[in-house]
Design an enzyme around this catalytic site. Structure first.
Site, PDB file in Angstrom:
ATOM      1  CB  CYS A   2      -0.778   0.084   1.249  1.00 13.91           C
ATOM      2  SG  CYS A   2      -2.040  -1.168   1.346  1.00 13.91           S
ATOM      3  NE  ARG A  27       4.641   1.687  -0.231  1.00 10.91           N
ATOM      4  CZ  ARG A  27       5.525   1.885   0.784  1.00 10.91           C
ATOM      5  NH1 ARG A  27       6.786   1.814   0.334  1.00 10.91           N
ATOM      6  NH2 ARG A  27       5.560   1.321   1.890  1.00 10.91           N
ATOM      7  CD1 TRP A  73      -0.007  -6.546  -2.921  1.00 11.65           C
ATOM      8  CD2 TRP A  73      -0.148  -6.886  -0.689  1.00 11.65           C
ATOM      9  NE1 TRP A  73       0.440  -7.680  -2.835  1.00 11.65           N
ATOM     10  CE2 TRP A  73       0.143  -8.035  -1.285  1.00 11.65           C
ATOM     11  CE3 TRP A  73      -0.504  -7.087   0.821  1.00 11.65           C
ATOM     12  CZ2 TRP A  73       0.570  -9.501  -0.650  1.00 11.65           C
ATOM     13  CZ3 TRP A  73      -0.377  -8.176   1.232  1.00 11.65           C
ATOM     14  CH2 TRP A  73       0.201  -9.364   0.567  1.00 11.65           C
ATOM     15  N   GLY A 100      -0.564  -0.643   6.423  1.00  9.90           N
ATOM     16  CA  GLY A 100      -0.238  -1.325   7.639  1.00  9.90           C
ATOM     17  C   GLY A 100      -1.285  -2.045   7.957  1.00  9.90           C
ATOM     18  CG  HIS A 509      18.789 -36.216  -2.295  1.00  3.68           C
ATOM     19  ND1 HIS A 509      18.993 -37.438  -1.920  1.00  3.68           N
ATOM     20  CD2 HIS A 509      20.024 -35.678  -2.493  1.00  3.68           C
ATOM     21  CE1 HIS A 509      20.560 -37.721  -1.920  1.00  3.68           C
ATOM     22  NE2 HIS A 509      21.073 -36.661  -2.193  1.00  3.68           N
ATOM     23  CE  LYS A 608      11.832  -2.520  -5.727  1.00  6.12           C
ATOM     24  NZ  LYS A 608      12.105  -3.959  -5.947  1.00  6.12           N
TER      25      LYS A 608
HETATM   26  C1  G6P Z   1       9.279  -7.915  -1.809  1.00  2.48           C
HETATM   27  C2  G6P Z   1       9.733  -7.765  -3.423  1.00  2.48           C
HETATM   28  C3  G6P Z   1      11.301  -8.588  -3.344  1.00  2.48           C
HETATM   29  C4  G6P Z   1      12.164  -8.386  -2.203  1.00  2.48           C
HETATM   30  C5  G6P Z   1      11.601  -8.517  -0.978  1.00  2.48           C
HETATM   31  C6  G6P Z   1      12.425  -8.059  -0.046  1.00  2.48           C
HETATM   32  O1  G6P Z   1       8.920  -9.498  -1.738  1.00  2.48           O
HETATM   33  O2  G6P Z   1       8.997  -8.219  -3.963  1.00  2.48           O
HETATM   34  O3  G6P Z   1      11.700  -8.169  -4.582  1.00  2.48           O
HETATM   35  O4  G6P Z   1      13.383  -9.127  -2.599  1.00  2.48           O
HETATM   36  O5  G6P Z   1      10.190  -8.150  -0.922  1.00  2.48           O
HETATM   37  O6  G6P Z   1      12.584  -6.687   0.169  1.00  2.48           O
HETATM   38  P1  G6P Z   1      13.675  -5.542   0.623  1.00  2.48           P
HETATM   39  O7  G6P Z   1      13.087  -4.302   0.360  1.00  2.48           O
HETATM   40  O8  G6P Z   1      13.700  -5.728   2.195  1.00  2.48           O
HETATM   41  O9  G6P Z   1      14.844  -5.762  -0.027  1.00  2.48           O
END
Ligand code: G6P
Length: 613
Positions: A2, A27, A73, A100, A509, A608
């Site tokens: 969001c 976001r 989101w 949040g 495995h 993101k």
């Molecule tokens: C989300 C994003 C990823 C990222 C992860 C961690 O899942 O889509 O691309 O690796 O968050 O985010 P950060 O900002 O902590 O690296």
């Protein structure tokens, strides 16, 4: 997760809010909405992306110099018009947007329903609007005090922007656990979840701390209060963001642009730090206040989520190789709720592009509570993790907008390599020759990435052959294993092809049972300690008719006989190889996703910045 925006001043708010929401769309993009305050508060909200909201609003009244906006989101409640923000009470006099999660919303909702409040959405956020209204009934006249009193009853995380019909000259914002930035203009204020939407209006920003509240007045003055309701003089930071870094600059997608930016991003990450290769001088300003602790540490722990965790796996290997000190990489989400043993001389690295990932933030808090020393490895300057850590190194990748992380990963690896080298040099665990070799290797990385990027069209042609795959396997050994994980993650995230990364030998495995003539198997098969072993693994795949795409070292001839497709990359030190081998995998996933018609920059269900746990 969001994004929220706000504006109060003398300009038309609507275009500023829409522009901000577009910048924050990475976001979340399940729904979007705005509230515009003029003679009344008009709320417009719509399922889908910001562009859908714009179409919906087209032709409607938008005149206003005060407003808030949201891109969602979904957490509580499906993505639809009703659950879209802004949320309001049934009387419509309090309108707010929220990023949040209100964890105790069920209890609060029951309490408020008993007091006669009628809810229209399934969201946790709507509870906040009603709660503020309820507190106002207690007789408190100052609106910001009402909001703060209401927030004190809330458990969870929030960044909010609130309008009150009875207070037409103010915008109230507050935060705890979710990010919020206020941009300070000429008698005007901008609000956003991160600084990027503000950059073209102002360079002067205020980062709110947890528990703080700010009242932004139409006449340009601001009143801030701490979590204990003490007045606070805001500290104004100056932003350092170049505007063109926020545009696609001729590329079709942000992800594509960011893949191609990696030579520059790596250079920026090395700049000033890889000071002199010949004299072996490394400069790492951000670690000064914990340098001694870094040197006496007897354990290093890398914490992160998603791609950042993959970078952490590489960090662990680099540190063990260069320093011979036990190291581990942990998923932040597991670490925070586990029962971790935190050593007295243990250093924690909080790795995060955004610096806002809720689990990583909580994990580093946990490490701090246990007595650990935390160093943040973040991209976004001034982010929560960067501020919560005892010390930090920025990765200097520049803004990363595409949801699938690319340049953030390579610059995280570069930063950890520099750190490993620095500590190793000080502790004398690495010979001068070895240090020089790696330093030289590092300084050659941008040029070598450039060389790989020239093969873009070639990789696109390979992608055409595999675009209809249902599954894919990614295999690697040693430094190739985290790269296999990262390659598979890229594929899943943006193309929706199920992909698994595995240590090549582990494949026997279980995953080998999946291999047939339809299964693409991407193998990282670089010259180095595990080359012969991985060759055998590749033979095992070929014997089961799997279709091998091999990432090999320049000049390799042996894999030509085994693999259906080979992608050659320049040679480098084993420890630096992830910086190169990941590039073709990013391009491969990118082209497959585009060929499948996927929305590369906004893959479904993802966001993101994951600010909820
Ligand atoms: C989300 C994003 C990823 C990222 C992860 C961690 O899942 O889509 O691309 O690796 O968050 O985010 P950060 O900002 O902590 O690296």
């Amino acid at each position: 997760m969001c994004g929220i925006v706000g504006y109060i001043g003398k300009k038309e708010a609507y275009p500023i809010l829409i522009h901000g929401l577009k910048k924050l769309e990475y976001r979340g993009y399940d729904s979007a909405g705005v509230a515009l305050f003029s003679d009344m508060i008009r709320v417009y909200k719509h399922k889908g992306k910001v562009a859908d909201l714009e179409k919906y609003i087209d032709g409607k009244e938008t005149k206003s110099m005060l407003g808030i906006g949201h891109t969602r989101w979904a957490t509580h409640g499906v993505p639809n018009d009703v659950n879209a923000h802004p949320h309001t009470t049934e009387h419509g006099d309090i309108v707010l947007v929220h990023n949040g999660i209100i964890e105790n919303y069920v209890t609060l909702k029951l309490f408020l329903q008993k007091r006669g409040h009628v809810f229209s959405s399934e969201t946790d956020t709507e509870v906040l609007a009603h709660l503020i209204e309820e507190v106002r009934k207690s007789g408190e006249n100052d609106f910001s005090s009402v909001v703060q009193m209401a927030l004190q009853k809330v458990t969870g995380a929030y960044a909010i922007a609130v309008l009150s019909l009875h207070d037409p000259d103010m915008l109230v914002v507050a935060k705890k656990g979710s990010p919020l930035v206020v941009g300070v203009g000429e008698k005007e204020f901008y609000v956003a979840s991160d600084p990027y939407p503000l950059a073209e209006y102002t360079k002067q920003v205020i980062y709110l701390e947890d528990g703080e509240i700010a009242v932004l007045f139409r006449d340009g003055h601001i009143e801030m209060k701490t979590d204990t309701r003490e007045p606070k003089i805001p500290y104004i930071h100056t932003l350092d963001i170049e505007l063109e870094t926020l545009e696609k600059s001729g590329f079709e997608h942000f992800m594509q642009k960011e893949i191609h930016e990696q030579p520059r991003a790596v250079c920026d990450s090395l700049r000033g730090r890889l000071y002199s290769v010949e004299d072996m001088i490394l400069n790492l300003g951000g670690i000064q206040n914990i340098e001694e602790k870094l040197l006496i540490a007897n354990h290093y722990t890398f914490l992160g989520c998603g791609t950042s965790w993959h970078a952490g796996l590489i960090g662990k290997k680099i540190f063990e190789d260069l320093l011979r000190i036990p190291s581990r990489a942990e998923y932040a989400s597991e670490f925070r709720y586990g029962n971790p043993i935190i050593g007295e001389n243990e250093i924690f690295f909080g790795i995060s592009q955004s610096g806002e990932t809720a689990d990583t933030l909580a994990a580093i808090q946990r490490a701090k509570e246990g007595g650990g020393t935390v160093l943040g490895i973040c991209n976004v300057v001034g982010s929560s993790i960067a501020r919560a850590a005892h010390a930090g190194l920025y990765t200097h990748a520049g803004p990363e907008i595409g949801v699938a992380s690319t340049k953030a990963f390579t610059t995280q690896v570069v930063t950890m390599t520099l750190l490993g080298l620095y500590i190793g040099q000080k502790k004398k665990t690495i010979s001068d020759d070895h240090i020089k070799k790696i330093m030289r290797g590092l300084s050659d990385i941008p040029e070598k990435i450039e060389k790989i990027l020239i093969a873009d069209e070639y990789i696109k042609n390979i992608a055409k052959k595999y675009k209809d795959a249902k599954n894919a396997l990614y295999l690697g050994r040693g430094y190739g294993f985290p790269v296999a994980l990262e390659g598979a993650l890229k594929m899943k995230e943006i193309s929706y092809i199920h992909a698994e990364g595995y240590p090549a030998a582990e494949m026997k495995h279980g995953p080998i049972a999946l291999v047939d003539e339809f299964m693409p198997v991407v193998i990282i098969a670089l010259e180095g300690p595990s080359y012969e072993k991985i060759m055998s693994n590749a033979e095992e795949i070929r014997a089961r008719k799997g279709r091998i795409i091999a990432v090999v070292s320049e000049g390799d001839t042996r894999f030509r006989n085994i693999a259906e497709d080979c992608i050659e990359i320049p040679k480098t030190e084993d420890l630096l190889s992830p910086l190169l081998s990941v590039i073709p995998l990013q391009l491969f996933a990118y082209h497959i996703a585009v060929l499948r018609g996927c929305d590369v920059d906004r893959p479904r269900n993802l966001a993101k910045s994951v600010t909820v746990e």
